[in-house]
Structures are given as C-alpha cells and as structure tokens.
Design a protein around this motif. Structure first.
Motif, short mmCIF file in Angstrom:
data_model
loop_
_atom_site.label_atom_id
_atom_site.label_comp_id
_atom_site.label_asym_id
_atom_site.label_seq_id
_atom_site.Cartn_x
_atom_site.Cartn_y
_atom_site.Cartn_z
N LEU A 146 80.41 107.20 44.17
CA LEU A 146 81.16 108.33 44.86
C LEU A 146 80.75 108.24 46.35
O LEU A 146 81.67 108.47 47.02
CB LEU A 146 80.76 109.51 44.07
CG LEU A 146 81.74 110.71 44.59
CD1 LEU A 146 83.24 110.57 44.42
CD2 LEU A 146 81.27 112.02 43.83
N PRO A 147 79.49 108.33 46.78
CA PRO A 147 79.19 108.17 47.94
C PRO A 147 79.91 106.96 48.95
O PRO A 147 80.44 107.18 49.98
CB PRO A 147 77.58 108.04 47.99
CG PRO A 147 77.05 108.60 46.68
CD PRO A 147 78.20 108.33 46.08
N ASP A 148 79.93 105.92 48.33
CA ASP A 148 80.43 104.80 49.00
C ASP A 148 82.02 104.85 49.03
O ASP A 148 82.58 104.71 50.30
CB ASP A 148 80.38 103.47 48.10
CG ASP A 148 78.93 103.06 47.90
OD1 ASP A 148 78.35 103.24 49.04
OD2 ASP A 148 78.47 102.29 47.00
N ILE A 149 82.61 105.65 48.21
CA ILE A 149 84.34 105.84 48.24
C ILE A 149 84.58 106.74 49.17
O ILE A 149 85.30 106.68 50.19
CB ILE A 149 84.61 106.08 46.92
CG1 ILE A 149 84.55 105.14 45.81
CG2 ILE A 149 86.22 106.65 46.93
CD1 ILE A 149 84.95 105.39 44.47
N THR A 159 93.36 109.26 45.31
CA THR A 159 92.64 110.36 45.39
C THR A 159 91.56 110.35 44.38
O THR A 159 91.67 109.69 43.41
CB THR A 159 93.53 111.72 45.30
OG1 THR A 159 92.60 112.69 45.52
CG2 THR A 159 94.27 111.52 43.90
N LEU A 160 90.74 111.03 44.52
CA LEU A 160 89.67 111.30 43.44
C LEU A 160 89.73 112.91 42.85
O LEU A 160 90.47 113.60 43.51
CB LEU A 160 88.10 111.42 44.03
CG LEU A 160 87.89 109.95 44.29
CD1 LEU A 160 86.33 110.19 45.08
CD2 LEU A 160 87.54 109.19 43.18
N ASP A 161 89.34 112.86 41.77
CA ASP A 161 89.23 114.37 40.80
C ASP A 161 88.39 115.23 41.48
O ASP A 161 87.50 114.78 42.53
CB ASP A 161 89.18 114.17 39.43
CG ASP A 161 89.50 115.50 38.60
OD1 ASP A 161 90.13 116.46 39.36
OD2 ASP A 161 89.30 115.37 37.42
N ASN A 162 88.34 116.55 41.43
CA ASN A 162 87.25 117.44 41.92
C ASN A 162 86.16 117.84 41.09
O ASN A 162 85.61 118.80 41.67
CB ASN A 162 88.10 118.87 42.16
CG ASN A 162 88.68 119.21 41.05
OD1 ASN A 162 88.58 118.76 39.95
ND2 ASN A 162 89.23 120.55 41.42
N GLY A 207 79.26 110.71 33.14
CA GLY A 207 78.96 110.64 34.23
C GLY A 207 79.88 109.88 35.13
O GLY A 207 79.67 108.97 36.05
N THR A 208 81.20 110.04 35.01
CA THR A 208 82.14 109.30 35.77
C THR A 208 83.06 110.46 36.34
O THR A 208 83.03 111.67 35.95
CB THR A 208 82.86 108.41 35.06
OG1 THR A 208 83.65 109.28 33.89
CG2 THR A 208 82.34 107.38 34.24
N ILE A 209 83.91 109.97 37.46
CA ILE A 209 84.78 110.85 37.92
C ILE A 209 86.23 110.34 38.08
O ILE A 209 86.18 108.85 38.15
CB ILE A 209 84.50 111.22 39.45
CG1 ILE A 209 85.46 112.24 39.98
CG2 ILE A 209 84.17 110.21 40.38
CD1 ILE A 209 84.90 112.80 41.30
N LYS A 210 87.29 110.92 37.66
CA LYS A 210 88.53 110.23 37.72
C LYS A 210 89.16 109.85 39.01
O LYS A 210 89.00 110.75 39.71
CB LYS A 210 89.71 111.28 36.96
CG LYS A 210 89.33 111.33 35.51
CD LYS A 210 90.28 112.28 34.81
CE LYS A 210 89.83 112.42 33.16
NZ LYS A 210 90.92 113.49 32.74
N GLY A 211 89.64 108.74 39.16
CA GLY A 211 90.35 108.38 40.47
C GLY A 211 91.72 107.99 40.19
O GLY A 211 92.00 107.78 38.88
N LYS A 212 92.60 107.84 41.06
CA LYS A 212 93.84 107.57 40.98
C LYS A 212 94.44 106.47 41.97
O LYS A 212 94.23 106.98 43.23
CB LYS A 212 94.70 108.74 41.08
CG LYS A 212 96.23 108.49 40.66
CD LYS A 212 96.97 109.89 40.62
CE LYS A 212 96.59 110.79 39.21
NZ LYS A 212 97.65 111.75 39.26
#
Length: 428
Positions: A253-256, A286-289, A296-301
């Motif tokens: 997430l920090p890299d993105i 975009t990324l989810d909030n 341990g993941t976050i959704k991206g699109k």
C-alpha cells in the motif's frame, strides 16, 4: 544248620567323564586367522564402497562429476520492472436489468440475444393504445380547465373595472379572484396528469439505457408483462470500458500511494490463466477505503478499454501491475537458492568448476530476480541441476564436449578400476 547268607557283592564306583581335551594350538591358530580374515574382508568392503561413492562417475550426475550437465545463464544488467501479481475478477461498469415501467402486452422484441446494442436503441414495444387513450383524456381535461380559467380571468377584469366605477361590491371582486386562483391550480394539475400520461406512452417503448451486450431473452412477444417485474425481459452488461477488481497486499500500500501521489500512471496487464497471453492492457484506477482484516489485503481496481472484448464479466484473470522499473543485475529466478545462511548462487568458473557464492536478493518477477550484492555482470551462474552440485564440483555446460569414458586409461574418471578390469591373467 542253615547255610550262611552270602554277603552282597560290593557296588563298583561310577566312572567319571573324561576331562575335555584342550584345543590344539593349530585349531586356535586357524580360528584366529578366520576371524582376522573376516575383519579384513569387512573393512576392505567398506573401504571399497566409500572409495567408490567418493569417486566421480561419468554420466551419473554425482557430486562434482564432469558428466553433470547443468543449465546456465549470464548475469546481466537490465531494467527490472517491480510488479504486483494478483488474481482479479472482471467487473462491468454497469449491469442493467430491463424492467417494464408499465404493464401490458409485449407486442415486439427488436433485438437478438447476445447482440451489442447502443444507448437509446429501441429493444421492445408494449401495446401503447390504452396509454394513448389516457393521454387524450388528460389533454381534454386540461383544455377544458384552461378555458374555464380564461373565462374567469375575463370576468375578474370586468369586476375590477366596475369596482373603480363604484358599481360593484369589493366582495364580488375578491370572490372572482379566488376562483381564478383555483382554476389556475386545476390547470397545473391537469398538465401534470397529461405529462404522466405522455410518459406512460413513452414507457411502452423499451430502449437501452447504456451501450453494451444484451443477454438472453426471458419474455417472448405476446406475453403480458407487469410494471417493475423482478425478472425483467433482458439484462444489458456494459463491456467497453470494463474494470478488473483484485486484492493488493497491505504491505504494498505505501508503494502504491507514493506513486499515485507523484501522479504516475500505473500500467496494469490482464493475463490469461496460464499467464502466457496478455488479454488487455489498462491502467490502475483506485483503491478501496478499508483493509480486509481476514486476508490482510485491500481491494484495487483497474480499468481496461476492452476494445476487442477479450475481457468478459465475472471472468478470472491474472493481474500484473507495474509500480516502477529499476536498473539492477538480474539472473533467472531458478539460479538463486536458499541455504542455512541465506541466498546463494553457483558461479561457473573458467575451468568448469563451480563456486557457491552468497548473494543478496532484491526485487523479483516471475522469471527474473535482482541481485544487489555478490555478483557482477558477465558471470555465469547455474540455473538447472544445482541440486547435484557442491562447492568446487566439475560441471559440463550445454554444448560442451563430454569428458573421456572409463576406457581411456588411468587418467580417466574410472581409470584405476578400469585398469583392474582390463588386466590380463598372468601366463600359465
């Protein structure tokens, strides 16, 4: 006189068993000799096995064997893309179920199942005649009420003139003004009813709200449909453009966010199941909030133009998003091995021996790994067959001429045993 009774004869004493004869000196010597020969035979067999296992055997792939052919690659400096690989799901921007807004008989279906339709295209018709009659009735009511309103306004104007001449009471003028206001409200209501009737007539024409691919038909012409039926008559899915949703590890997430803060466009590839074919190329959207605590993941699109319709809704694809590129010394991933002390590679020397060298591994892709320390460009490393090697072992590279066989004298890999097999029997 009776004769004297004879005395019993004395019992002879039992004979003692003969004492065992001590073994002779010759027998003891033969037993010691046999034991010594057995010990020598066991020791000689063990030495032979150990010696044989330690000797290189041509063509058998033993440790350090000259016949061990290994795959190799040359370390080189290249631009290595730093990517994020994930499994994604194709999701359309819009999925719309065509539901009738009015009830009636479905008279026409003007599309083909699976057809690509455009926005505003006429797809079906419902019998409009009942709604056209309702529209005419609403129009007639409006016209009548507008005429009454106009007459009331003329009367009000006449009353006001008479009031200035003091020929009429003010109460009559106020009553006529209220009647005008009432009729104005009635006309507004009539106009709304007329607009609703006209809208119902338009609803008898079912059009495509978006451009996309239409699915299978659920209602045939001639059937009666109801307003806002749950099934609808068909489903339209927007195909161009289209999104792919995937999960990103929270550590990335920090890299993105850093790349997005710089305004850098992050290219994304959609690959097929075997990762051998690129279906389409798009960009990160975009990324989810929120981070999913269970994974341990976050959704991206990511969004793709999908001009060739290679991406299909709900399809599973492999996603490869490129964060940045870096210049580094790269080798194939199969060349880097992990030992008790960390990562290492087998470096091939000029004399076809290998040296186990510790390295520091950096970023990697599916095929290449970056080496930040321990390797220089141009050095050859083992990529295949490293499990049979140890430090200092002899190897053969693909394309090298094989080493001499065991029948070439004592200098061959199996020379001593070969000589022993070829030794002729002494003359009689």
């Amino acid at each position: 006189m009776s004769s004297p009774t004879p005395e019993p004869a004395a019992t002879a004493p039992l004979a003692e068993p003969p004492a065992p004869r001590p073994p002779s000196r010759r027998r003891r010597w033969l037993g010691s000799l046999a034991a010594l020969l057995l010990v020598l035979a066991l020791g000689g067999g063990a030495w032979y096995l150990i010696k044989r296992s330690g000797e290189p055997v041509a063509g058998r792939g033993g440790f350090g064997a000259p016949g061990s052919t290994v795959g190799h690659a040359v370390a080189r400096r290249a631009e290595l893309p730093v990517t994020i690989d994930a499994l994604g799901t194709v999701t359309p921007l819009a999925t719309i179920t065509l539901k009738p807004q009015v009830g009636g008989v479905l008279t026409e279906v003007l599309y083909t199942e699976g057809q690509t339709v455009t926005k505003g295209q006429l797809l079906a018709r419902i019998d409009p005649r009942p709604y056209e009659q309702a529209l005419m009735q609403a129009q007639g009511t409006r016209v009548r009420d507008e005429a009454q309103l106009e007459a009331a306004r003329v009367t009000l104007a006449r009353y006001r003139t008479l009031l200035t001449q003091d020929s009429i009471a003010r109460q009559d003028v106020d009553t006529q003004a209220a009647l005008v206001k009432q009729l104005e409200g009635t006309v507004v209501t009539d106009r709304a009813a007329e607009a609703a009737a006209r809208l119902n007539v338009e609803y008898t024409r079912i059009t495509a709200p978006v451009a996309g691919k239409i699915g299978l038909r659920t209602v045939d012409p001639g059937n009666t449909v109801t307003a806002n039926a749950s099934t609808g008559i068909a489903v339209i899915t927007q195909m161009n453009p289209i999104d792919v949703q995937f999960a990103v590890p929270q550590d990335r997430l920090p890299d993105i966010q850093a790349q997005l803060a710089k305004g850098v466009a992050l290219p994304v590839k959609a690959l097929d199941r075997t990762r051998s074919t690129t279906l389409d190329t798009g960009g990160f959207s975009t990324l989810d909030n929120v981070v999913d605590t269970s994974t341990g993941t976050i959704k991206g699109k990511a969004r793709f133009a999908n001009a060739q319709t290679t991406l299909f809704p709900s399809q599973f694809v492999n996603v490869q998003m490129t964060l940045r590129t870096l210049s580094a010394i790269v080798v194939p991933v199969t060349a880097v091995r992990t030992g008790p002390t960390g990562s290492y590679v087998y470096v091939i020397n000029e004399d076809r021996t290998v040296t186990m060298r510790p390295v520091k591994r950096g970023e990697s892709t599916v095929e290449l790994a970056a080496i930040t320390e321990g390797l220089e460009p141009g050095e050859k490393v083992v990529t295949e067959g490293g499990d049979r090697l140890k430090d200092g072992a002899q190897v053969l590279l693909q394309g090298d001429k094989p080493a001499a066989g065991p029948r070439q004298g004592a200098s061959g890999p199996r020379g001593p045993r070969g000589e022993g097999r070829r030794r002729q029997a002494p003359p009689q």
